[in-house]
Design an enzyme around this catalytic site. Structure first.
Site, PDB file in Angstrom:
ATOM      1  N   GLY A 214       0.776  -5.071   0.985  1.00 36.83           N
ATOM      2  CA  GLY A 214      -0.408  -5.165   0.130  1.00 36.83           C
ATOM      3  C   GLY A 214      -0.099  -5.791  -1.219  1.00 36.83           C
ATOM      4  O   GLY A 214      -1.001  -6.346  -1.864  1.00 36.83           O
TER       5      GLY A 214
ATOM      6  N   GLU B  58      -0.313  -9.379  -0.611  1.00 39.61           N
ATOM      7  CA  GLU B  58      -1.737  -9.678  -0.392  1.00 39.61           C
ATOM      8  C   GLU B  58      -2.510  -9.658  -1.716  1.00 39.61           C
ATOM      9  O   GLU B  58      -3.392 -10.484  -1.933  1.00 39.61           O
ATOM     10  CB  GLU B  58      -2.329  -8.665   0.594  1.00 39.61           C
ATOM     11  CG  GLU B  58      -1.752  -8.855   1.993  1.00 39.61           C
ATOM     12  CD  GLU B  58      -2.113  -7.737   2.954  1.00 39.61           C
ATOM     13  OE1 GLU B  58      -1.991  -6.551   2.552  1.00 39.61           O
ATOM     14  OE2 GLU B  58      -2.512  -8.030   4.086  1.00 39.61           O
TER      15      GLU B  58
ATOM     16  N   ALA C   1       0.861  -1.183   0.000  1.00 40.22           N
ATOM     17  CA  ALA C   1       0.000   0.000   0.000  1.00 40.22           C
ATOM     18  C   ALA C   1       0.895   1.230   0.000  1.00 40.22           C
ATOM     19  O   ALA C   1       2.049   1.171   0.440  1.00 40.22           O
ATOM     20  CB  ALA C   1      -0.890  -0.026   1.237  1.00 40.22           C
TER      21      ALA C   1
ATOM     22  N   GLU D 254       4.767  -5.121   7.266  1.00 42.54           N
ATOM     23  CA  GLU D 254       3.985  -4.101   7.978  1.00 42.54           C
ATOM     24  C   GLU D 254       4.469  -3.890   9.409  1.00 42.54           C
ATOM     25  O   GLU D 254       4.406  -2.781   9.942  1.00 42.54           O
ATOM     26  CB  GLU D 254       2.492  -4.484   7.996  1.00 42.54           C
ATOM     27  CG  GLU D 254       1.790  -4.340   6.659  1.00 42.54           C
ATOM     28  CD  GLU D 254       1.860  -5.578   5.781  1.00 42.54           C
ATOM     29  OE1 GLU D 254       2.712  -6.460   6.033  1.00 42.54           O
ATOM     30  OE2 GLU D 254       1.060  -5.669   4.828  1.00 42.54           O
TER      31      GLU D 254
END
Ligand code: CO8
Length: 292
Positions: free
Chosen positions: A143, A146, A100, A166
């Protein structure tokens, strides 16, 4: 497919001069949709494989809000395109996606995140009914990892690196990392990756079951396309049923899952494609599926 978009793809394949790619891709459009962060195309001999290339190279394809909104638009378009039977999501040779967009998230408050259900629209990738292949070269982090795990098949380039870093940012995975990674690689390795932020190589990802195949970097997209074409040349209707049945394995007990599978199996007997597939076998010819 706009000529400009084709030009962006050709430039990407023939030169490493990224600004050209960026400039051309800024005008990439498919069926009237303009994409700023993606290159979107239909590929394969029968143009039946939807192709989505993340195109924010300067930010290592960090997944900003605009990019993920465009991703959903592109997925919706392919989902509704009767010609498309499989979809590929890829990045560039250095990065699939580095997570992200940290700069975009940096100053967000809890109230904004919770109140606005921050990044809930990311889930679209996992609800697409057509099969999706992630072709991962370079970084697939946070992300990005993911996103790859929301796809149905992951192919990796030899230099790919997967990780959920993260924890190093003082947060935890938020788009399925703790859940899908654990199901894919088991508790010990998932815990190690999530708690240390350490990355694993393509080889380790293959050994642990996260990816199905590894290819030389420059062959990855071609191989993903080959797989996409194989899938897209089968019955799209029955492929959707097969995908639904495999995905049920993550949600149901063995007894419930097997019962569900049997119902789907029975349901294929209501399709013309099942009849055509078996008839073609008996008549020793190639099946001609009509997605019906
Ligand atoms: N966000 C924003 N910008 C990024 C990101 C990112 N995730 N990753 C890289 N960039 C930018 C850098 O800031 C840099 O930009 P600039 O040139 O303007 O400074 C550019 O990309 C190049 O990066 P580096 O110079 O750092 O390149 P290196 O080759 O030295 O390093 C790394 C590459 C190792 C990938 C490094 O960039 C890195 O560690 N990136 C961050 C990886 C990360 O922590 N990802 C997880 C993000 S958090 C997340 O994904 C949570 C998802 C939660 C979803 C929730 C849904 C509800």
């Amino acid at each position: 497919m706009a000529a400009l978009c084709r030009r962006a793809v050709v430039l990407f394949q023939t030169t490493k001069t990224l600004p050209y790619v960026l400039t051309a891709a800024r005008k990439c459009s498919t069926a009237g949709t303009q994409y700023n962060y993606l290159i979107v195309d239909k590929r394969g001999e029968n143009k039946n494989v939807g192709f989505i290339q993340l195109n924010r190279p300067k930010a290592l394809n960090a997944l900003c809000d605009g990019l993920m909104k465009e991703m959903n638009q592109a997925l919706d378009a392919f989902e509704n395109d009767a010609q498309v039977g499989a979809i590929i999501i890829t990045g560039n040779e250095k990065s699939f996606a580095a997570g992200a967009d940290i700069k975009e998230m940096q100053n967000r408050t809890f109230q904004e995140c919770y109140g606005g259900n921050f990044l809930s629209h990311w889930n679209r990738v996992s609800t697409v009914r057509k099969p999706i292949i992630a072709a991962v070269n370079g970084f697939a982090l946070g992300g990005g990892c993911e996103l790859a795990m929301m796809c149905d098949i992951i192919y990796a380039g030899e230099k790919a690196q997967f990780g959920q870093p993260e924890i190093l940012l003082g947060t935890v995975p938020g788009a399925g990392g703790t859940q899908r990674l654990t199901r894919a690689v088991g508790k010990s390795l998932a815990m190690e990756m999530v708690l240390t932020g350490d990355r694993i190589s393509a080889k380790e990802a293959k050994e642990s079951g996260l990816v199905s195949k590894i290819f030389p970097v420059e062959q990855l997209v071609e191989e993903a396309l080959r797989c996409g074409e194989k899938i897209a040349n089968n019955s799209k209707l029955v492929c959707a049923m097969a995908k639904e049945a495999v995905n049920a394995a993550f949600e149901l007990t063995l007894t419930e899952g097997s019962r569900f599978e049997k119902r789907i199996f029975h349901a294929t007997f209501a399709t013309d494609d099942r009849k055509e597939g078996m008839t073609a076998f008996v008549e020793k010819r190639k099946a001609n599926f009509k997605d019906n």
